[in-house]
Structures are given as structure tokens and as C-alpha cells.
Design a protein around this motif. Sequence first.
Motif, PDB file in Angstrom:
ATOM      1  N   GLY A  53       1.042  -1.498  -0.066  1.00 33.46           N
ATOM      2  CA  GLY A  53       0.213   0.020   0.256  1.00 33.46           C
ATOM      3  C   GLY A  53       0.918   1.481  -0.233  1.00 33.46           C
ATOM      4  O   GLY A  53       1.517   1.433   0.079  1.00 33.46           O
ATOM      5  N   TRP A  54       0.134   2.484  -0.644  1.00 36.88           N
ATOM      6  CA  TRP A  54       1.163   3.792  -0.952  1.00 36.88           C
ATOM      7  C   TRP A  54       0.058   4.651   0.750  1.00 36.88           C
ATOM      8  O   TRP A  54      -0.988   4.755   0.695  1.00 36.88           O
ATOM      9  N   TYR A  55       0.604   5.322   1.423  1.00 36.94           N
ATOM     10  CA  TYR A  55       0.605   5.562   2.330  1.00 36.94           C
ATOM     11  C   TYR A  55       0.092   7.448   1.561  1.00 36.94           C
ATOM     12  O   TYR A  55       1.040   8.065   1.644  1.00 36.94           O
ATOM     13  N   SER A  56      -1.378   7.783   1.653  1.00 39.96           N
ATOM     14  CA  SER A  56      -1.553   8.830   0.756  1.00 39.96           C
ATOM     15  C   SER A  56      -1.406   9.965   1.077  1.00 39.96           C
ATOM     16  O   SER A  56      -1.895  11.081   0.668  1.00 39.96           O
ATOM     17  N   GLY A  57      -1.394   9.882   2.626  1.00 37.11           N
ATOM     18  CA  GLY A  57      -1.504  11.251   3.253  1.00 37.11           C
ATOM     19  C   GLY A  57       0.289  11.893   3.039  1.00 37.11           C
ATOM     20  O   GLY A  57       0.255  12.429   3.534  1.00 37.11           O
ATOM     21  N   GLY A  58       1.058  11.134   2.675  1.00 36.32           N
ATOM     22  CA  GLY A  58       2.323  11.579   2.556  1.00 36.32           C
ATOM     23  C   GLY A  58       2.509  12.072   0.969  1.00 36.32           C
ATOM     24  O   GLY A  58       1.702  12.617   0.352  1.00 36.32           O
ATOM     25  N   SER A  59       4.010  12.040   0.211  1.00 40.23           N
ATOM     26  CA  SER A  59       3.954  12.158  -0.944  1.00 40.23           C
ATOM     27  C   SER A  59       4.112  11.139  -1.874  1.00 40.23           C
ATOM     28  O   SER A  59       3.984  10.175  -1.442  1.00 40.23           O
ATOM     29  N   ALA A  60       3.025  11.484  -3.060  1.00 43.30           N
ATOM     30  CA  ALA A  60       3.034  10.607  -4.224  1.00 43.30           C
ATOM     31  C   ALA A  60       4.948  10.657  -4.689  1.00 43.30           C
ATOM     32  O   ALA A  60       5.144  11.025  -4.869  1.00 43.30           O
ATOM     33  N   PRO A  61       5.276   9.412  -4.967  1.00 44.10           N
ATOM     34  CA  PRO A  61       6.383   8.904  -5.953  1.00 44.10           C
ATOM     35  C   PRO A  61       6.879   9.941  -7.197  1.00 44.10           C
ATOM     36  O   PRO A  61       5.993   9.461  -7.947  1.00 44.10           O
ATOM     37  N   GLY A  62       8.134  10.218  -7.251  1.00 41.08           N
ATOM     38  CA  GLY A  62       8.188  11.786  -8.124  1.00 41.08           C
ATOM     39  C   GLY A  62       7.821  12.235  -8.288  1.00 41.08           C
ATOM     40  O   GLY A  62       8.499  13.822  -8.758  1.00 41.08           O
ATOM     41  N   PRO A  84       8.413  15.664  -4.315  1.00 44.12           N
ATOM     42  CA  PRO A  84       8.560  16.238  -3.588  1.00 44.12           C
ATOM     43  C   PRO A  84       8.890  15.541  -2.528  1.00 44.12           C
ATOM     44  O   PRO A  84       7.846  16.011  -1.800  1.00 44.12           O
ATOM     45  N   GLY A  85       9.737  14.969  -1.883  1.00 41.31           N
ATOM     46  CA  GLY A  85       9.526  14.776  -0.519  1.00 41.31           C
ATOM     47  C   GLY A  85       9.465  12.326  -0.263  1.00 41.31           C
ATOM     48  O   GLY A  85       9.504  12.118  -1.122  1.00 41.31           O
ATOM     49  N   PRO A  86       9.609  12.077   1.093  1.00 45.89           N
ATOM     50  CA  PRO A  86       8.963  10.737   1.461  1.00 45.89           C
ATOM     51  C   PRO A  86       7.576  10.223   0.557  1.00 45.89           C
ATOM     52  O   PRO A  86       6.904  10.498   1.451  1.00 45.89           O
ATOM     53  N   ALA A  87       8.265   9.252  -0.382  1.00 44.84           N
ATOM     54  CA  ALA A  87       6.645   8.078  -0.713  1.00 44.84           C
ATOM     55  C   ALA A  87       6.736   7.403   0.258  1.00 44.84           C
ATOM     56  O   ALA A  87       8.015   6.700   0.198  1.00 44.84           O
ATOM     57  N   VAL A  88       5.618   6.667   0.775  1.00 42.47           N
ATOM     58  CA  VAL A  88       5.765   5.227   1.247  1.00 42.47           C
ATOM     59  C   VAL A  88       4.752   5.164   1.295  1.00 42.47           C
ATOM     60  O   VAL A  88       3.778   4.397   0.840  1.00 42.47           O
ATOM     61  N   VAL A 118      13.755   0.744   4.269  1.00 44.67           N
ATOM     62  CA  VAL A 118      14.540   0.081   3.227  1.00 44.67           C
ATOM     63  C   VAL A 118      14.261   2.020   2.747  1.00 44.67           C
ATOM     64  O   VAL A 118      13.012   2.323   2.104  1.00 44.67           O
ATOM     65  N   TYR A 119      15.621   2.552   2.099  1.00 43.42           N
ATOM     66  CA  TYR A 119      15.937   3.867   1.842  1.00 43.42           C
ATOM     67  C   TYR A 119      15.995   3.829   0.269  1.00 43.42           C
ATOM     68  O   TYR A 119      16.656   2.890   0.148  1.00 43.42           O
ATOM     69  N   GLY A 120      15.262   4.906  -0.894  1.00 39.53           N
ATOM     70  CA  GLY A 120      15.447   4.918  -2.341  1.00 39.53           C
ATOM     71  C   GLY A 120      16.152   6.292  -2.677  1.00 39.53           C
ATOM     72  O   GLY A 120      14.578   7.243  -2.102  1.00 39.53           O
ATOM     73  N   ALA A 121      16.235   6.107  -3.501  1.00 43.45           N
ATOM     74  CA  ALA A 121      16.305   7.557  -4.106  1.00 43.45           C
ATOM     75  C   ALA A 121      16.326   7.494  -5.670  1.00 43.45           C
ATOM     76  O   ALA A 121      16.361   6.609  -6.056  1.00 43.45           O
ATOM     77  N   PRO A 122      15.506   8.521  -6.576  1.00 42.07           N
ATOM     78  CA  PRO A 122      15.358   7.925  -7.685  1.00 42.07           C
ATOM     79  C   PRO A 122      16.840   7.513  -8.841  1.00 42.07           C
ATOM     80  O   PRO A 122      18.701   8.490  -8.312  1.00 42.07           O
ATOM     81  N   GLY A 171      10.675  13.379   7.388  1.00 42.62           N
ATOM     82  CA  GLY A 171      10.479  14.491   7.015  1.00 42.62           C
ATOM     83  C   GLY A 171      10.916  14.505   6.014  1.00 42.62           C
ATOM     84  O   GLY A 171      10.864  14.031   5.024  1.00 42.62           O
ATOM     85  N   PRO A 172      10.536  16.056   5.923  1.00 44.53           N
ATOM     86  CA  PRO A 172      10.518  16.556   4.239  1.00 44.53           C
ATOM     87  C   PRO A 172      11.911  16.606   3.509  1.00 44.53           C
ATOM     88  O   PRO A 172      13.037  16.923   4.629  1.00 44.53           O
ATOM     89  N   THR A 173      12.039  16.322   2.258  1.00 44.09           N
ATOM     90  CA  THR A 173      13.025  16.025   1.326  1.00 44.09           C
ATOM     91  C   THR A 173      12.880  17.067   0.587  1.00 44.09           C
ATOM     92  O   THR A 173      12.079  17.156   0.232  1.00 44.09           O
ATOM     93  N   LYS A 174      14.111  17.858   0.105  1.00 47.03           N
ATOM     94  CA  LYS A 174      13.889  18.628  -1.241  1.00 47.03           C
ATOM     95  C   LYS A 174      13.441  17.810  -2.560  1.00 47.03           C
ATOM     96  O   LYS A 174      12.717  18.613  -3.381  1.00 47.03           O
ATOM     97  N   GLY A 175      14.095  16.853  -2.735  1.00 43.37           N
ATOM     98  CA  GLY A 175      13.336  16.020  -3.639  1.00 43.37           C
ATOM     99  C   GLY A 175      13.239  15.067  -3.723  1.00 43.37           C
ATOM    100  O   GLY A 175      12.484  14.665  -1.585  1.00 43.37           O
ATOM    101  N   SER A 176      12.864  13.913  -4.828  1.00 43.74           N
ATOM    102  CA  SER A 176      11.558  12.360  -4.777  1.00 43.74           C
ATOM    103  C   SER A 176      12.265  11.895  -4.156  1.00 43.74           C
ATOM    104  O   SER A 176      13.494  11.498  -3.775  1.00 43.74           O
ATOM    105  N   THR A 177      12.078  10.996  -2.591  1.00 45.17           N
ATOM    106  CA  THR A 177      12.569   9.916  -2.013  1.00 45.17           C
ATOM    107  C   THR A 177      11.601   8.703  -2.248  1.00 45.17           C
ATOM    108  O   THR A 177      10.284   9.164  -1.735  1.00 45.17           O
ATOM    109  N   LEU A 178      12.079   7.223  -1.200  1.00 43.88           N
ATOM    110  CA  LEU A 178      11.647   6.479  -1.659  1.00 43.88           C
ATOM    111  C   LEU A 178      12.199   5.510  -0.223  1.00 43.88           C
ATOM    112  O   LEU A 178      13.090   5.628   0.573  1.00 43.88           O
TER     113      LEU A 178
END
Length: 211
Positions: free
Chosen positions: A105-114, A116-120, A206-210, A178-185
Motif C-alpha cells: 500500500g501507498w500512504y496517501s497522506g504523504g508524498s506521491a512517488p516522483g 518532492p518528499g518521502p513516498a511511503v 528501506v531507503y531509496g532515491a531516484p 521528514g521533508p526532503t527537497k527531492g523525491s525519495t522512497l
Amino acid sequence: MPSRSPHRFRRTAALLTAVAACVALAGCSSDEPSTSSASSPAATSAQDESVPGSTEQPRTDQQNQQAPTEVSIPSIGVKSTLMKLGLNADGTVEVPPAEKGMTAGWYSGGSAPGTPGPAVLIGHNDTRFGRAVFHDLKNIREGADVLVRDGAGKTLRFTVTGKEAVSKKAFPTEKVYGPTKGSTLRLITCDGEFDAEGHPVDNLIVYGAPA
């Protein structure tokens, strides 16, 4: 377009931090309830933290269009559609129901992948029905690809930058949410030994970046 004021930014970060405290509680066990309501693992892990439903950021049409639909991790054989997760009535974060243990599942209260911010993305390790979608997440290695398809059918490629197992009692909320400038996963599941109630005591992150 004017930038957000520091006060609004701090408020948004604080809300994400509060929500994250609930997400960290998501559990996976062989005898967990089969629904994602207030009796879900996120709620049955007794903690004082609770997030009112009003703290979830409203979804715009653009954000809904960006909602991810699928995740795949070729190196460990994971491929799953993504269900949208929000908040339960009691303020705890939803997790996929046990009978859909092979669906992440994707937590829709956070960022969408792609964006800015962490998509969970949250998935079970095991449920009462057996092994679940993120059962082998512990085997993922740094540099592995994580592919996420968005609502427009575009595939976003992320690279694993690290992973860690943490106690649910010491979840690194700011680091994960926490907020991130770019997209993170971030990919989250359960890990570790079981407590007296049959719930794992740790989370695997698990942490991911573009790529």
C-alpha cells in the motif's frame, strides 16, 4: 507561485511527524485481525499517539493522478499493485488487510512517488495467511532497483541507498518522514523477534532515491 511560509512548513512537518508515529506501529503477525480498521495491527500495538483525521493533507486532482498503482523489485521477486492507505477513524494509519497480504500500500497522506518528499510504501512480512508481499525485503541490497508505476502509466525508477532494522519503540520518525527537497522512497515492513502477543518488535526500513 509564492513559497510556503516557514510557519506553514513547520506545521506541515509536525503533522507528518505525528502521522509517522502511527505508521511505525504497523505490525505483521500470524494471528492478526483480517481488517484494516481500528482493530488492525497499527491500532493493536498499544501506544498513546493518535492523529485526528483532519491532519491528513487534502488530496488534489493532480495528486490523485500521481497516485502510484504498482511497485516491483526485480532482485527479490516482488511485484504488486498498490492500494491507497489513509487514516482509520481513531487516527491510526491503515495497513493492507491480512487477506490482502500480497498487496502493498501507498500512504496517501504523504508524498506521491516522483514528487518532492518521502513516498511511503507499506507491506506485510507475514500474515495469518502465510508469507506476504515484503517477506523477502530483508534480502534487498544497496543499489537494487525499485520500480513504481504512477497513475499516468509512467514507470519511476528508484535505487536502494540503504536499509535498517529499528525497534518500533525507537522509530526514526524524522529520518523516514521528514521533508526532503527531492523525491525519495521508503519501504516499511515488520522485522525481528516476536513479543508476547505475537507481534514483531522491529520495523525494517528501506531507503531509496531516484535512479
